[in-house]
Design an enzyme around this catalytic site. Structure first.
Site, short mmCIF file in Angstrom:
data_model
loop_
_atom_site.label_atom_id
_atom_site.label_comp_id
_atom_site.label_asym_id
_atom_site.label_seq_id
_atom_site.Cartn_x
_atom_site.Cartn_y
_atom_site.Cartn_z
CG ASP A 113 -1.94 1.02 1.30
OD1 ASP A 113 -1.98 1.85 0.38
OD2 ASP A 113 -2.71 1.04 2.26
CG HIS A 141 -7.55 9.30 6.62
ND1 HIS A 141 -6.53 8.83 7.41
CD2 HIS A 141 -7.87 8.28 5.81
CE1 HIS A 141 -6.27 7.58 7.11
NE2 HIS A 141 -7.07 7.22 6.12
CD GLU A 201 -8.19 1.69 2.62
OE1 GLU A 201 -7.15 1.03 2.43
OE2 GLU A 201 -8.23 2.71 3.32
CG HIS A 228 -9.61 7.11 3.51
ND1 HIS A 228 -8.80 7.94 2.77
CD2 HIS A 228 -8.99 5.90 3.52
CE1 HIS A 228 -7.74 7.27 2.36
NE2 HIS A 228 -7.83 6.01 2.81
CG ASP A 247 -4.74 5.46 -0.50
OD1 ASP A 247 -4.06 4.43 -0.58
OD2 ASP A 247 -5.41 5.76 0.51
CD GLU A 271 -6.51 2.44 -0.56
OE1 GLU A 271 -6.96 3.44 0.01
OE2 GLU A 271 -5.41 1.93 -0.29
#
Length: 443
Positions: free
Chosen positions: A216, A304, A329, A296, A227, A424
């Site tokens: 990740d 976030h 994710e 998120h 992300d 994700e």
């Protein structure tokens, strides 16, 4: 990164997804050919001149461009080290996977007003697309090169060196990492550890054949964070675990959209994941969503933004809105389906609303100055401080955490002996279309 909910508290979490419809002027991963070869058409003309005899003066041939330095700049190296802007000299980067809005939002696809709003955000979109293409090129090399027997430090630094090279921001000069580079540290969480693990200095952990490793990492250009995460295994016994989580993430991506309630997305994700089971050591185990990890939203320079996307059914009526960016994710587990803080902390981030307090520890003041100038509110890890030449900073770092200025993100783990997986993707809720910006041929 991963977002954790525990006793009403949210923490970081990441995962991936797939989609259906794709439209792109350049496919993700396709390198743009900046300079077309000249000379062929001229050569053809010259051949015609030869046929007419010596009476006519021949045209002087243009020397053909030599393949070498110029040609090499159009091809990514292995490992990837060529700056992405050199591969795309026009400054236009591949479009992600576009999916039309459905139901009551289907009008957005052809609405001239929404299209106009979308065109006004060209710079924003191009920064995201640049970051996404860097993520694809770096991760696709990592997928081919990561093998059992490598240390986690070697794997993490290989990924991070690639991101810094392709963004053109090594991050060693003051403020350089704020312009572009790592969006957050490379997470290499193994087996029962689901998220937020990256090796600290001196870590000698070696990847094993039977390990299930979540990879990740984030890429940012001007604070626009891409992300995305995937899971690596080397034993087909875990295939169903990965299939369950990949399907769940793709379900979340498909269901996401403007005016969609995040609770409904969570219900769809849970249903998809729980339809799978995996057989390990002769025992059939249901795949459970990790209920206190979430997707998120993402805002500039902050991984976030305040909204969470659950991966289980719940009553959250929060709606996704036009213009928002989300990391969808999902995490699946053969254990309890619930994580707690465990092991040594490596991930940290300065809080966006950090209080202005007097710091009595001199190392804390010095460290905060470094964080402000090199990371801002972007997450960082201890290795990044080591890389900048900081020494004996743990007392100061702990003081910043206890003062409420910096948030510590410990590894998040299920019960020992269990296996966890993650996928994700980052998606943009553009006014007229949903763009899965991090989608690639790999996942």
């Amino acid at each position: 990164m991963a977002s954790k909910l525990s006793d009403g508290l949210e923490k970081v979490s990441l995962n991936g997804a797939n989609g259906t419809k794709g439209h792109a002027s350049l496919a993700p991963g396709q390198v743009q050919d900046a300079d077309k070869e000249e000379g062929d058409s001229e050569d053809e003309k010259d051949d015609g001149g030869d046929a007419e005899g010596a009476a006519k003066k021949k045209k002087k041939r243009k020397p053909k461009k030599k393949k070498g330095a110029a040609g090499a700049s159009k091809t990514q190296t292995s490992p990837p080290r060529v700056r992405l802007s050199d591969l795309f000299p026009s400054g236009q980067y591949p479009v992600g996977q576009e999916e039309e809005y459905r139901n009551e939002n289907s009008y957005r696809t052809t609405s001239e007003e929404k299209r106009h709003l979308d065109r006004m955000r060209d710079d924003f979109l191009n920064e995201y697309r640049q970051g996404a293409e860097i993520h694809r090129q770096v991760r696709q090399y990592a997928q081919k090169s990561i093998k059992p027997g490598q240390t986690l430090t070697e794997i993490a630094e290989g990924i991070e060196d690639g991101v810094r090279a392709l963004t053109g921001h090594p991050g060693l000069e003051e403020g350089d990492n704020i312009k572009g580079g790592m969006g957050f540290p490379t997470g290499l969480s193994i087996n029962h550890c689901a998220a937020h693990y990256t090796p600290n200095a001196g870590n000698k952990t070696v990847l094993q054949e039977q390990d299930v490793m979540k990879v990740d990492f984030g890429v940012h250009i001007n604070g626009r964070i891409v992300d995305s995460a995937w899971t690596m295994t080397f034993d087909p016994v875990y295939d169903n675990l990965l299939a369950a989580v990949r399907d769940a993430t793709n379900t979340g991506v498909r269901e996401a959209g403007i005016d969609v309630r995040v609770g409904d997305i969570g219900a769809a994700i849970q249903e998809a994941m729980e339809s799978y089971e995996v057989e390990i050591n002769g025992k059939t185990i249901p795949v459970k969503p990790i209920r206190n990890l979430n997707g998120h939203d993402i805002v500039q320079y902050s991984i976030h933004g305040g909204k969470s996307v659950p991966i289980v059914k719940g009553g959250d009526q929060t709606k996704m809105e036009e213009g928002e960016i989300f990391a969808i994710e999902t995490f699946g587990s053969t254990g309890r389906g619930y994580v707690t803080d465990d092991m040594e902390t490596s991930h940290y981030a300065k809080k966006a609303d950090a209080p202005n307090v007097a710091l009595r520890v001199s190392s804390a003041r010095s460290l905060l100055n470094t964080i402000n100038k090199n990371f801002g509110t972007l997450p960082f890890c201890r290795r990044y401080l080591d890389r900048l030449g900081h020494e004996k900073y743990l007392l100061g770092l702990n003081n910043l955490v206890s003062s409420g200025i910096v948030e510590a993100y410990p590894p998040l783990c299920d019960i020992k002996g269990s296996y966890t997986a993650q996928f994700e993707h980052t998606l943009l809720l553009r006014p007229n279309v949903k763009e899965v910006i991090s989608r690639g041929e790999d996942y």
